[in-house]
Design a protein around this motif. Structure first.
Motif, mmCIF file in Angstrom:
data_model
loop_
_atom_site.group_PDB
_atom_site.id
_atom_site.type_symbol
_atom_site.label_atom_id
_atom_site.label_comp_id
_atom_site.label_asym_id
_atom_site.label_seq_id
_atom_site.Cartn_x
_atom_site.Cartn_y
_atom_site.Cartn_z
ATOM 1 N N LYS A 96 -11.039 -12.388 -9.416
ATOM 2 C CA LYS A 96 -10.368 -13.673 -9.308
ATOM 3 C C LYS A 96 -9.095 -13.748 -10.143
ATOM 4 C CE LYS A 96 -14.583 -16.318 -8.404
ATOM 5 N NZ LYS A 96 -15.447 -17.433 -8.867
ATOM 6 N N ASN A 97 -8.760 -12.659 -10.827
ATOM 7 C CA ASN A 97 -7.587 -12.634 -11.702
ATOM 8 C C ASN A 97 -7.609 -13.803 -12.686
ATOM 9 O OD1 ASN A 97 -6.498 -10.320 -10.485
ATOM 10 N ND2 ASN A 97 -5.385 -11.520 -8.958
ATOM 11 N N THR A 98 -8.769 -14.025 -13.258
ATOM 12 C CA THR A 98 -8.975 -15.180 -14.116
ATOM 13 C C THR A 98 -9.568 -14.778 -15.465
ATOM 14 O OG1 THR A 98 -9.302 -16.638 -12.207
ATOM 15 C CG2 THR A 98 -10.130 -17.411 -14.321
ATOM 16 N N VAL A 99 -9.104 -15.430 -16.515
ATOM 17 C CA VAL A 99 -9.651 -15.242 -17.849
ATOM 18 C C VAL A 99 -10.184 -16.580 -18.340
ATOM 19 C CG1 VAL A 99 -7.433 -15.648 -19.010
ATOM 20 C CG2 VAL A 99 -9.226 -14.324 -20.166
ATOM 21 N N TYR A 100 -11.271 -16.535 -19.097
ATOM 22 C CA TYR A 100 -11.917 -17.737 -19.589
ATOM 23 C C TYR A 100 -12.036 -17.696 -21.107
ATOM 24 C CZ TYR A 100 -13.544 -17.683 -14.723
ATOM 25 O OH TYR A 100 -13.615 -17.623 -13.355
ATOM 26 N N LEU A 101 -12.151 -18.858 -21.691
ATOM 27 C CA LEU A 101 -12.452 -18.958 -23.112
ATOM 28 C C LEU A 101 -13.511 -20.031 -23.285
ATOM 29 C CD1 LEU A 101 -11.736 -17.893 -25.946
ATOM 30 C CD2 LEU A 101 -10.215 -19.877 -26.181
ATOM 31 N N GLN A 102 -14.728 -19.598 -23.571
ATOM 32 C CA GLN A 102 -15.817 -20.523 -23.843
ATOM 33 C C GLN A 102 -15.793 -20.843 -25.329
ATOM 34 O OE1 GLN A 102 -18.204 -21.988 -21.700
ATOM 35 N NE2 GLN A 102 -18.607 -23.182 -23.551
ATOM 36 N N MET A 103 -15.633 -22.100 -25.666
ATOM 37 C CA MET A 103 -15.531 -22.524 -27.050
ATOM 38 C C MET A 103 -16.721 -23.405 -27.394
ATOM 39 S SD MET A 103 -11.431 -23.331 -27.320
ATOM 40 C CE MET A 103 -11.512 -24.660 -26.109
ATOM 41 N N ASN A 104 -17.535 -22.936 -28.313
ATOM 42 C CA ASN A 104 -18.699 -23.677 -28.771
ATOM 43 C C ASN A 104 -18.547 -24.024 -30.243
ATOM 44 O OD1 ASN A 104 -19.978 -23.321 -26.227
ATOM 45 N ND2 ASN A 104 -20.809 -21.345 -26.879
ATOM 46 N N ARG B 263 -18.369 -18.177 -32.262
ATOM 47 C CA ARG B 263 -18.246 -19.501 -31.648
ATOM 48 C C ARG B 263 -17.546 -19.440 -30.294
ATOM 49 N NH1 ARG B 263 -15.186 -23.276 -33.863
ATOM 50 N NH2 ARG B 263 -13.774 -21.818 -34.939
ATOM 51 N N PHE B 264 -16.538 -18.588 -30.192
ATOM 52 C CA PHE B 264 -15.769 -18.464 -28.952
ATOM 53 C C PHE B 264 -16.131 -17.178 -28.227
ATOM 54 C CE2 PHE B 264 -11.754 -21.063 -30.306
ATOM 55 C CZ PHE B 264 -12.576 -22.118 -30.678
#
Length: 122
Positions: free
Chosen positions: A75-83, A66-67
């Motif tokens: 970009k020194n960025t972290v993401y969390l896609q939550m479905n 799901r995630f």
């Protein structure tokens, strides 16, 4: 100095999706592991997902499938896609990162974001 700034939290209905972002800024030399934690009212903070600099990932069993955690090193960025969000996903979500600076590159320090609320209604 180093800071982690989160965004993307909000309120959604069950089955919906949300994407969290966390950008690190400051005098950064390197970022090793990054992760997302969450804490529901009255409960301990728990690890949701983690990701290495090489994008190897690890997930809490209840969010597998799901995630999705990802990162953009440029970009020194972290993401969390939550479905397929569920009411039990409701919590404050915190960004975590192990960051080396000019003075601590040999031993990265741990940093936390301020937390962002995710509320899932049934």
């Amino acid at each position: 100095q180093v800071q982690l700034v989160e965004s993307g939290g909000g309120s959604v209905q069950a089955g919906g999706s949300l994407r969290l972002s966390c950008a690190a800024s400051g005098s950064i030399v390197s970022i090793n592991n990054m992760a997302w934690y969450r804490q529901a009212p009255g409960k301990q903070r728990e690890l949701v997902a983690s990701i290495t600099r090489s994008s190897n990932t690890n997930y809490k069993n209840s969010v597998k499938g799901r995630f999705t955690i990802s990162r953009d090193n440029a970009k020194n960025t972290v993401y969390l896609q939550m479905n397929s969000l569920k009411p039990e996903d409701t919590a404050v979500y915190y960004c975590y990162a192990e960051i080396g600076t000019a003075s601590t590159w040999w031993r990265p320090s741990e940093y936390w974001g301020q937390g962002t609320q995710v509320t899932v209604s049934s």
